[in-house]
Motif scaffolding. Structure first.
Motif, PDB file in Angstrom:
ATOM      1  N   ASP A  90      -3.936   2.692   6.363  1.00 16.84           N
ATOM      2  CA  ASP A  90      -5.016   3.359   5.640  1.00 16.84           C
ATOM      3  C   ASP A  90      -5.675   4.472   6.447  1.00 16.84           C
ATOM      4  O   ASP A  90      -6.844   4.794   6.224  1.00 16.84           O
ATOM      5  CB  ASP A  90      -6.065   2.341   5.177  1.00 16.84           C
ATOM      6  N   THR A  98     -11.994  -0.077  -0.140  1.00 15.10           N
ATOM      7  CA  THR A  98     -12.454   0.832  -1.185  1.00 15.10           C
ATOM      8  C   THR A  98     -13.581   0.250  -2.032  1.00 15.10           C
ATOM      9  O   THR A  98     -14.102   0.932  -2.904  1.00 15.10           O
ATOM     10  CB  THR A  98     -11.287   1.213  -2.108  1.00 15.10           C
ATOM     11  N   LYS A 119      -9.735   5.164   5.988  1.00 11.65           N
ATOM     12  CA  LYS A 119     -10.262   4.876   4.644  1.00 11.65           C
ATOM     13  C   LYS A 119     -10.911   3.507   4.532  1.00 11.65           C
ATOM     14  O   LYS A 119     -11.778   3.286   3.704  1.00 11.65           O
ATOM     15  CB  LYS A 119      -9.121   4.994   3.611  1.00 11.65           C
ATOM     16  N   ARG A 132       0.818  -1.214   0.000  1.00  8.55           N
ATOM     17  CA  ARG A 132       0.000   0.000   0.000  1.00  8.55           C
ATOM     18  C   ARG A 132       0.855   1.268   0.000  1.00  8.55           C
ATOM     19  O   ARG A 132       0.745   2.108   0.913  1.00  8.55           O
ATOM     20  CB  ARG A 132      -0.946  -0.004   1.205  1.00  8.55           C
ATOM     21  N   GLU A 138      -1.178   4.659   0.195  1.00  9.45           N
ATOM     22  CA  GLU A 138      -1.725   4.968   1.512  1.00  9.45           C
ATOM     23  C   GLU A 138      -0.635   5.500   2.439  1.00  9.45           C
ATOM     24  O   GLU A 138      -0.869   6.453   3.203  1.00  9.45           O
ATOM     25  CB  GLU A 138      -2.362   3.720   2.121  1.00  9.45           C
TER      26      GLU A 138
END
Length: 336
Positions: A89, A214, A211, A12, A15
């Motif tokens: 995140d 998604t 977050k 990630r 992020e």
């Protein structure tokens, strides 16, 4: 060094970029950042290098072993008096660390000593996509059992989660950090903190933007794993399962029952489901000031409750009926 921020990362880099950017804007500067790359195929080393001259940043790469063991790896190398555990995140408001520091001073003064552990709530950022806002709503709303996750001052006991958790480093090391559980390792750690005689505190002002997933497919897998973890946690910590933990399973069976009975009852059994959808639509629309987010919150709520419910049922069957142990029942590596 007062604070060490430890973040495990798996594939990630984008992020991590957002998180580190938000750390650069903190009003309190007495902290270091430890990024632990957990065997990623998409490493974030280049991202970390971008911030190396701005932050007291330490980057480590290790073989994949899951977030819990990666956090332990980072804390072993930390120098701060307090450890802040964050997920990759999350994004921090500029006053996050100042809120933590202020809350610690207040709590320490009232306790006459040092707080051992704490956690804070989460929220949706205005820049989040409608799907992310709907998922955030489902994970924090009273109408989906999400309200039990934090942010309520009236809670009898508070169990911090790994997306926003703080602990004294000496207490962390004393307890051995996170276990090797495949999932639910943060709740397990919180339970062990309480069982050791410490009482984690809720710092409502030390919140983060979270977050989460998604899309609904990834979100389903996340909450499905949480449902599996609930049975495993009860096995490790007998008596910790509460009535609220059973509600997603009851909801799941209720939805299935309503759908199966609908053809034989002229569709009347669908009325409770429609009323629930209307409740979610209205409440989320008002909270998010968006009718579209309100509509998306309906599948998000069903995903959250039924994903958890299905995971709970599978885990109950394997652990309680078939009597399989934790790792025999779930051999797949859910870290990836």
């Amino acid at each position: 060094m007062k604070y060490s921020i430890v973040v495990p990362v798996y594939n990630r880099p984008d992020e991590v970029d957002e998180l580190l950017e938000s750390l650069c804007s903190q009003t309190l500067k007495d902290f270091e950042v430890i990024i632990v790359e957990d065997g990623s195929q998409k490493p974030c080393k280049d991202v970390c290098d971008k911030y190396a001259s701005i932050l007291a940043l330490h980057y480590y790469y290790k073989e994949n072993s899951g977030p819990g063991q990666s956090r332990n790896y980072g804390v072993e190398r930390a120098k701060g008096d307090y450890v802040l555990i964050l997920d990759s995140d999350v994004v921090l408001p500029t006053g996050y660390l100042e809120a933590v520091d202020s809350s610690l001073l207040t709590i320490n003064s009232s306790l006459g000593g040092e707080a051992a552990a704490w956690g804070g709530p989460d929220a949706a950022h205005p820049s989040f996509t409608p799907v992310q806002k709907a998922i955030s709503y489902s994970m924090t709303s009273f109408f989906t059992t999400g309200g039990i996750r934090g942010g309520k001052k009236k809670l009898d006991k508070f169990f911090p989660r790994s997306f926003n958790m703080g602990i004294r480093r000496d207490v962390y090391l004393q307890l051995g950090g996170f276990s090797k559980m495949r999932f639910g390792e943060d709740v397990d750690f919180s339970y062990r903190i309480v069982e050791a005689g410490y009482q984690p505190q809720l710092f409502p002002d030390a919140w983060v933007w979270h977050k989460r997933r998604t899309d609904f497919r990834k979100f389903f897998r996340q909450v499905y794993n949480s449902g599996i973890a609930r049975i495993n946690l009860e096995k490790r910590h007998p008596g910790t399962m509460k009535l609220v933990h059973l509600l997603p399973m009851v909801f799941t069976l209720g939805v299935i029952g309503c759908l199966l009975l609908a053809p034989f009852c002229y569709g009347l059994t669908l009325i409770p489901l429609l009323l629930y959808c209307l409740l979610i639509l209205v409440d989320s629309t008002l909270q998010n000031k968006s009718l579209w987010v309100g509509f998306l919150s309906i599948p998000a709520a069903f995903t959250q409750l039924m994903g958890y419910g299905f995971g709970f049922i599978e885990s109950w069957w394997k652990r309680c009926v078939l009597k399989q142990d934790e790792f025999t029942a779930f051999e797949k590596n859910f870290y990836k």
